[in-house]
Design a protein around this motif. Structure first.
Motif, mmCIF file in Angstrom:
data_model
loop_
_atom_site.group_PDB
_atom_site.id
_atom_site.type_symbol
_atom_site.label_atom_id
_atom_site.label_comp_id
_atom_site.label_asym_id
_atom_site.label_seq_id
_atom_site.Cartn_x
_atom_site.Cartn_y
_atom_site.Cartn_z
ATOM 1 N N UNK A 8 54.249 50.230 43.945
ATOM 2 C CA UNK A 8 53.327 49.346 43.237
ATOM 3 C C UNK A 8 54.044 48.555 42.147
ATOM 4 N N UNK A 9 54.913 49.220 41.392
ATOM 5 C CA UNK A 9 55.655 48.527 40.330
ATOM 6 C C UNK A 9 56.634 47.514 40.916
ATOM 7 N N UNK A 10 57.180 47.820 42.081
ATOM 8 C CA UNK A 10 58.065 46.861 42.746
ATOM 9 C C UNK A 10 57.283 45.625 43.187
ATOM 10 N N UNK A 11 56.031 45.832 43.633
ATOM 11 C CA UNK A 11 55.191 44.707 44.039
ATOM 12 C C UNK A 11 54.885 43.784 42.870
ATOM 13 N N UNK A 12 54.857 44.332 41.663
ATOM 14 C CA UNK A 12 54.590 43.501 40.490
ATOM 15 C C UNK A 12 55.658 42.433 40.305
ATOM 16 N N UNK A 13 56.880 42.743 40.698
ATOM 17 C CA UNK A 13 57.995 41.807 40.493
ATOM 18 C C UNK A 13 58.305 40.981 41.732
ATOM 19 N N UNK A 14 58.083 41.539 42.924
ATOM 20 C CA UNK A 14 58.530 40.821 44.120
ATOM 21 C C UNK A 14 57.497 40.782 45.249
ATOM 22 N N UNK A 15 56.323 41.348 45.057
ATOM 23 C CA UNK A 15 55.333 41.391 46.134
ATOM 24 C C UNK A 15 54.338 40.259 46.054
ATOM 25 N N UNK A 16 53.470 40.152 47.052
ATOM 26 C CA UNK A 16 52.389 39.153 47.015
ATOM 27 C C UNK A 16 51.390 39.491 45.912
ATOM 28 N N UNK A 17 50.759 38.467 45.373
ATOM 29 C CA UNK A 17 49.862 38.670 44.233
ATOM 30 C C UNK A 17 48.416 38.356 44.618
ATOM 31 N N UNK A 18 47.531 39.231 44.193
ATOM 32 C CA UNK A 18 46.106 39.077 44.474
ATOM 33 C C UNK A 18 45.325 39.166 43.173
ATOM 34 N N UNK A 19 44.494 38.173 42.941
ATOM 35 C CA UNK A 19 43.689 38.126 41.716
ATOM 36 C C UNK A 19 42.222 38.300 42.074
ATOM 37 N N UNK A 20 41.530 39.190 41.377
ATOM 38 C CA UNK A 20 40.084 39.376 41.547
ATOM 39 C C UNK A 20 39.391 38.712 40.360
ATOM 40 N N UNK A 21 38.675 37.637 40.631
ATOM 41 C CA UNK A 21 37.984 36.883 39.577
ATOM 42 C C UNK A 21 36.657 37.577 39.258
ATOM 43 N N UNK B 135 47.304 31.583 35.425
ATOM 44 C CA UNK B 135 48.325 31.174 36.392
ATOM 45 C C UNK B 135 48.361 29.645 36.501
ATOM 46 N N UNK B 136 49.499 29.081 36.859
ATOM 47 C CA UNK B 136 49.556 27.632 37.124
ATOM 48 C C UNK B 136 48.601 27.279 38.257
ATOM 49 N N UNK B 137 47.844 26.206 38.090
ATOM 50 C CA UNK B 137 46.814 25.859 39.069
ATOM 51 C C UNK B 137 47.390 25.585 40.448
ATOM 52 N N UNK B 138 48.624 25.043 40.499
ATOM 53 C CA UNK B 138 49.211 24.729 41.800
ATOM 54 C C UNK B 138 49.596 25.968 42.595
ATOM 55 N N UNK B 139 49.626 27.143 41.935
ATOM 56 C CA UNK B 139 49.969 28.381 42.654
ATOM 57 C C UNK B 139 48.738 29.113 43.171
#
Length: 321
Positions: free
Chosen positions: A122-135, A208-212
């Motif tokens: 999980x900590x490795x995903x923080x730096x190099x994994x895909x990111x998912x945001x729950x609004x 986050x930057x809007x373009x991402x």
């Protein structure tokens, strides 16, 4: 003269031995009443003495008195603890015997090791994994029952992410610790406060930057083609039993953010059912299961089969089964 003195001493002695209560009721109380009062005071004295003895027992550190029911429960609990210890000992001896008989076979990892391995992934995903945001900024649209359902979906999503071979890094945005949803998550989800994810009051559009950003919504015209590590995928944390249409889509448009939908229409077909019900609206944990499976397999039919239940009225087309 001597006789008078002796009479006076006997009279004084009798007065001293007489009860003060009885002296206060001279001439108005019969002998039977006096006997009843005397017995009552004797009982009170016994109760006080018993209470004093109980206090002395507790003060000296002796074991307090327990009812038979409490003693029975205590014995039952002691039997359970003893049985568990015996079972652990037998299991330990069995594993030891298996290792001696099969020295070349890798033994099963301990729970502590598996927890450490999950934390590392999980900590490795923080730096190099895909990111998912729950609004989670739309809870004002929801009832208490809907918030309880959303809390359950968050728990299932996090559980699936822990089991994933290649987990996502999850961020809960627009989430305040004094909100009813946060309290519901604490109530329903064991260990929620120690979840390995980010929690922030900040909105995803300013974090986050809007373009991402790619806001996943069933109302989008664009089908999601791939999971890009440079993007942040946003799921609307909204359980809406009244089906308010295009809430997440309109929110994304207000911030000029790119939208996408799961490719259900491209790989699945409507299936006739008794209710004639067909819906592409999925719970956030179901959407995550699809994204996670696709990220591991790069196979949309397999991923969609994992997350879209038959109750939604869709099945894979014949060419993709």
């Amino acid at each position: 003269m001597r006789t008078d003195c002796m009479d006076w001493e006997l009279e004084g002695s009798a007065q001293r031995t007489e009860s003060p209560v009885l002296r206060g009721q001279e001439g108005g109380v019969e002998d039977t009443d006096e006997d009843g009062l005397s017995e009552s005071f004797q009982l009170l004295q016994i109760d006080v003495e018993c209470e004093c003895r109980e206090r002395e027992t507790l003060a000296t550190g002796s074991a307090p008195w327990c009812s038979k029911n409490v003693q029975r429960k205590q014995r039952h609990w002691e039997k359970i603890v003893a049985a568990k210890k015996s079972k652990r000992k037998q299991e330990k001896e069995r594993r030891k015997a298996n290792r001696a008989e099969n020295p070349g076979i890798c033994t099963q990892h301990s729970r502590r090791f598996l927890r450490a391995l999950t934390k590392e992934k999980l900590l490795e995903a923080k730096h190099s994994g895909p990111r998912l945001c729950i609004d989670l900024s739309m809870t004002h649209h929801m009832s208490k029952k809907e918030m309880s359902r959303l809390a359950g979906q968050i728990r299932r999503l996090y559980g699936s992410n822990k089991k994933a071979e290649r987990p996502f890094w999850i961020c809960l945005t627009g989430f305040t610790t004094d909100s009813p949803l946060y309290e519901e998550c604490l109530r329903m989800n064991d260990g929620f406060s120690s979840y390995l994810l980010d929690i922030t009051e900040e909105d995803c559009f300013s974090l986050f930057p809007l373009e991402t950003l790619v806001y996943l919504t069933p109302d989008s015209e664009h089908a999601l083609e791939d999971v890009d590590l440079s993007k942040v995928y946003v799921l609307g944390g909204l359980v809406d039993e009244s089906i308010q249409k295009k809430v997440t889509f309109q929110k994304a448009q207000e911030h000029s953010v790119k939208t996408a939908r799961l490719p259900i229409q491209e790989y699945m077909v409507r299936h006739q059912n008794g209710k004639n019900y067909h819906s592409e609206i999925l719970a956030i944990n179901q959407v995550f299961d699809i994204l996670s499976t696709y990220f591991d397999t790069h196979n949309w039919p397999e991923a969609l089969k994992k997350g879209v239940s038959p109750g939604k009225g869709y099945v894979l087309s014949n060419s993709d089964k």
